[in-house]
Design an enzyme around this catalytic site. Structure first.
Site, PDB file in Angstrom:
ATOM      1  N   ARG A   1       0.836  -1.217   0.000  1.00  0.00           N
ATOM      2  CA  ARG A   1       0.000   0.000   0.000  1.00  0.00           C
ATOM      3  C   ARG A   1       0.868   1.264   0.000  1.00  0.00           C
ATOM      4  O   ARG A   1       0.567   2.249   0.681  1.00  0.00           O
ATOM      5  CB  ARG A   1      -0.957   0.044   1.205  1.00  0.00           C
ATOM      6  CG  ARG A   1      -1.957  -1.089   1.273  1.00  0.00           C
ATOM      7  CD  ARG A   1      -2.980  -0.999   0.126  1.00  0.00           C
ATOM      8  NE  ARG A   1      -4.058  -1.941   0.318  1.00  0.00           N
ATOM      9  CZ  ARG A   1      -4.010  -3.226  -0.028  1.00  0.00           C
ATOM     10  NH1 ARG A   1      -2.936  -3.709  -0.616  1.00  0.00           N
ATOM     11  NH2 ARG A   1      -5.041  -4.013   0.164  1.00  0.00           N
TER      12      ARG A   1
ATOM     13  N   SER B   1     -10.372  -0.788   3.431  1.00  0.00           N
ATOM     14  CA  SER B   1      -9.628  -1.005   4.683  1.00  0.00           C
ATOM     15  C   SER B   1      -9.140   0.342   5.189  1.00  0.00           C
ATOM     16  O   SER B   1      -8.477   1.075   4.453  1.00  0.00           O
ATOM     17  CB  SER B   1      -8.412  -1.891   4.439  1.00  0.00           C
ATOM     18  OG  SER B   1      -8.802  -3.150   3.956  1.00  0.00           O
TER      19      SER B   1
ATOM     20  N   GLU C   1      -4.741   4.079   6.285  1.00  0.00           N
ATOM     21  CA  GLU C   1      -4.478   4.014   4.839  1.00  0.00           C
ATOM     22  C   GLU C   1      -4.899   5.298   4.118  1.00  0.00           C
ATOM     23  O   GLU C   1      -4.170   5.801   3.278  1.00  0.00           O
ATOM     24  CB  GLU C   1      -5.260   2.840   4.248  1.00  0.00           C
ATOM     25  CG  GLU C   1      -4.438   1.634   3.905  1.00  0.00           C
ATOM     26  CD  GLU C   1      -5.105   0.840   2.794  1.00  0.00           C
ATOM     27  OE1 GLU C   1      -5.005   1.268   1.640  1.00  0.00           O
ATOM     28  OE2 GLU C   1      -5.723  -0.189   3.102  1.00  0.00           O
TER      29      GLU C   1
HETATM   30  N1  EPU Z   1     -10.812 -10.644  10.720  1.00  0.00           N
HETATM   31  C1  EPU Z   1     -11.454 -10.735  11.926  1.00  0.00           C
HETATM   32  N2  EPU Z   1     -12.384  -9.786  12.232  1.00  0.00           N
HETATM   33  C2  EPU Z   1     -12.674  -8.758  11.403  1.00  0.00           C
HETATM   34  C3  EPU Z   1     -12.010  -8.673  10.175  1.00  0.00           C
HETATM   35  C4  EPU Z   1     -11.063  -9.629   9.846  1.00  0.00           C
HETATM   36  O1  EPU Z   1     -11.212 -11.643  12.708  1.00  0.00           O
HETATM   37  O2  EPU Z   1     -13.527  -7.952  11.740  1.00  0.00           O
HETATM   38  C5  EPU Z   1      -9.857 -11.693  10.322  1.00  0.00           C
HETATM   39  C6  EPU Z   1     -10.479 -12.563   9.214  1.00  0.00           C
HETATM   40  O3  EPU Z   1     -11.232 -13.586   9.738  1.00  0.00           O
HETATM   41  C7  EPU Z   1      -9.273 -13.058   8.474  1.00  0.00           C
HETATM   42  C8  EPU Z   1      -8.259 -11.940   8.681  1.00  0.00           C
HETATM   43  O4  EPU Z   1      -8.718 -11.129   9.738  1.00  0.00           O
HETATM   44  O5  EPU Z   1      -8.783 -14.226   9.062  1.00  0.00           O
HETATM   45  C9  EPU Z   1      -8.023 -11.133   7.427  1.00  0.00           C
HETATM   46  O6  EPU Z   1      -9.266 -10.574   6.958  1.00  0.00           O
HETATM   47  P1  EPU Z   1      -9.579 -10.415   5.379  1.00  0.00           P
HETATM   48  O7  EPU Z   1      -9.353 -11.701   4.689  1.00  0.00           O
HETATM   49  O8  EPU Z   1     -10.898  -9.754   5.272  1.00  0.00           O
HETATM   50  O9  EPU Z   1      -8.444  -9.472   4.829  1.00  0.00           O
HETATM   51  P2  EPU Z   1      -7.811  -8.128   5.412  1.00  0.00           P
HETATM   52  O10 EPU Z   1      -6.400  -8.410   5.812  1.00  0.00           O
HETATM   53  O11 EPU Z   1      -8.690  -7.525   6.461  1.00  0.00           O
HETATM   54  C10 EPU Z   1      -6.757  -7.325   3.163  1.00  0.00           C
HETATM   55  C11 EPU Z   1      -6.715  -6.047   2.390  1.00  0.00           C
HETATM   56  C12 EPU Z   1      -7.997  -5.870   1.601  1.00  0.00           C
HETATM   57  C13 EPU Z   1      -8.146  -7.052   0.647  1.00  0.00           C
HETATM   58  C14 EPU Z   1      -8.152  -8.349   1.455  1.00  0.00           C
HETATM   59  C15 EPU Z   1      -8.145  -9.583   0.572  1.00  0.00           C
HETATM   60  C16 EPU Z   1      -5.310  -4.503   3.636  1.00  0.00           C
HETATM   61  C17 EPU Z   1      -5.243  -3.306   4.504  1.00  0.00           C
HETATM   62  N3  EPU Z   1      -6.527  -4.925   3.289  1.00  0.00           N
HETATM   63  O12 EPU Z   1      -7.807  -7.197   4.118  1.00  0.00           O
HETATM   64  O13 EPU Z   1      -7.878  -4.690   0.831  1.00  0.00           O
HETATM   65  O14 EPU Z   1      -9.332  -6.939  -0.115  1.00  0.00           O
HETATM   66  O15 EPU Z   1      -6.958  -8.422   2.290  1.00  0.00           O
HETATM   67  O16 EPU Z   1      -6.906  -9.715  -0.050  1.00  0.00           O
HETATM   68  O17 EPU Z   1      -4.273  -5.058   3.269  1.00  0.00           O
HETATM   69  C18 EPU Z   1      -8.324  -2.328   0.924  1.00  0.00           C
HETATM   70  O18 EPU Z   1      -7.097  -2.148   0.916  1.00  0.00           O
HETATM   71  O19 EPU Z   1      -9.125  -1.369   0.954  1.00  0.00           O
HETATM   72  C19 EPU Z   1      -8.840  -3.694   0.939  1.00  0.00           C
HETATM   73  C20 EPU Z   1     -10.139  -3.944   1.044  1.00  0.00           C
END
Ligand code: EPU
Length: 360
Positions: free
Chosen positions: A164, A253, A356
């Site tokens: 990012r 995010s 972000e």
């Molecule tokens: N989780 C929780 N509780 C929550 C949210 C997440 O326990 O409320 C846990 C989920 O269960 C999962 C882990 O955290 O095990 C990761 O969650 P998720 O797969 O939704 O991915 P993320 O790390 O929260 C990142 C990117 C997203 C992208 C997804 C999929 C960043 C900051 N965000 O989210 O990007 O779509 O992975 O690759 O790196 C964005 O940048 O705006 C964005 C949406």
């Protein structure tokens, strides 16, 4: 060149925060921009470049001259044995561009489907999702220096992509005291991206491996999906998990996933064994910021009309827009909520979450 005054910015930011641009100019071509830069009044004015408004929090009216990038155009530049090279104008909608590549039979961007924003903003924060980052399929971009009017082209190395992150998010480093030379390249606020080119390698291979994608594969009984299937699955996964900015204002995010040392991670695991973490190639460990925020009990909480999304704690939302007669959340409410989240995550885990979006 049409100079508009007191322009409402609510339709132009995905948080749907109410604010105005004192002055806004639409940039539909490089020559529009050069004309503006040559203008004796507008040329020297401080400027703010607005793409799809999907990564900003507006905390008041914008006094800087807003340059709304509306440069269009999609084309296939090269079709070689090893790759397709495609080019898009910075003002093209990112998701529509991804859909267009697939409609042309050019796979490679499908994991980045449905990310809000424009093509020109995509390299700025090196957008990423489901195991693919923009830098993986980036070829080069054209931009114009807002101070000198010089057009220039950058390759991937020159964009200095990170998680990012890119050269466009960093201010120019101060000059070296002895030599007077700049000590590092930073282009924040300095450049307007006009066109971006992508390299889509042949033969295409799907990027699998994410749990949500594996579930879709299992449901469909498909081990070798097509690019269109991947696109459809990614869209369905995102729609189930993330709020549609057209319905509920948000900027995706809100925080980056932090990285820590293996020792820090072991320390947290000792206290919170369920913490979601991923080992990186360099030995460090990435933590799921959504999990950290969720563990602090923030899901569904609000400050004024700014809230934490019920299905994904990493996403802050504007709860007010659908309430009739309400202006919705202010940028101040969003930032108060963000700071309260940062404080509670820091107090419990000793980790400072980095926001972000750009606060304007
Ligand atoms: N989780 C929780 N509780 C929550 C949210 C997440 O326990 O409320 C846990 C989920 O269960 C999962 C882990 O955290 O095990 C990761 O969650 P998720 O797969 O939704 O991915 P993320 O790390 O929260 C990142 C990117 C997203 C992208 C997804 C999929 C960043 C900051 N965000 O989210 O990007 O779509 O992975 O690759 O790196 C964005 O940048 O705006 C964005 C949406």
């Amino acid at each position: 060149m049409l100079v508009e005054k007191n322009v409402p910015l609510q339709p132009y930011n995905t948080f749907h925060i109410v604010a105005k641009a004192h002055t806004l100019v639409r940039i539909a071509s490089t020559s529009d921009l050069l004309q503006l830069l040559a203008d004796p009044v507008l040329g020297p004015a401080p400027k703010f470049v607005l793409g799809g408004g999907s990564n900003i929090v507006l905390t008041g009216d914008v006094k800087a001259l807003v340059l709304k990038v509306e440069i269009r155009g999609l084309r296939v530049l090269e079709d070689t044995p090893h790759a397709w090279i495609v080019e898009a104008g910075a003002g093209e909608n990112w998701h529509d561009f991804v859909a267009w590549t697939l409609a042309q039979g050019l796979p490679g961007l499908e994991n980045l489907a449905l990310i809000p924003g424009t093509v020109g903003a995509a390299p700025v924060q090196n957008i990423g999702a489901y195991g693919v980052e923009l830098q993986d399929c980036f070829e080069s971009l054209d931009a114009v220096d807002l101070q000198t009017g010089q057009a220039f082209t950058l390759n991937a190395a020159q964009c200095a992509f990170g998680y990012r992150d890119s050269v466009f998010k960093h201010a120019a480093a101060p000059a070296d005291a002895a030599s007077g030379r700049p000590t590092g390249l930073g282009l924040a606020g300095r450049a307007l991206i006009t066109r971006v080119r992508f390299r889509l390698p042949k033969p295409w291979k799907p990027v699998l491996g994410y749990l949500d994608i594996e579930k879709k594969q299992a449901q469909a009984g498909v081990t070798h999906p097509t690019a269109q299937q991947m696109f459809d699955w990614i869209c369905a996964i995102r729609r189930a998990k993330l709020p549609d900015p057209a319905v509920i204002g948000n900027a995706g995010s809100f925080f980056k996933n932090p990285t820590v040392t293996p020792e820090q991670c072991a320390d947290i695991i000792a206290r919170d064994p369920k913490i979601v973490h991923y080992r990186l190639a360099d030995g460090r460990v990435k933590l799921a910021a959504g999990w950290l925020i969720d563990a602090c009990g923030w899901k569904g909480k609000s400050v004024g009309q700014a809230g934490v999304y019920e299905k994904q704690a990493l996403v802050l939302v504007n709860r007010g827009v659908s309430v009739s007669g309400s202006d919705g959340a202010t940028g101040g409410e969003v930032m108060t909520l963000a700071k309260a989240i940062q404080t509670s995550v820091y107090e419990r885990f000793g980790i400072l979450l980095e926001a972000e979006p750009v606060v304007v």
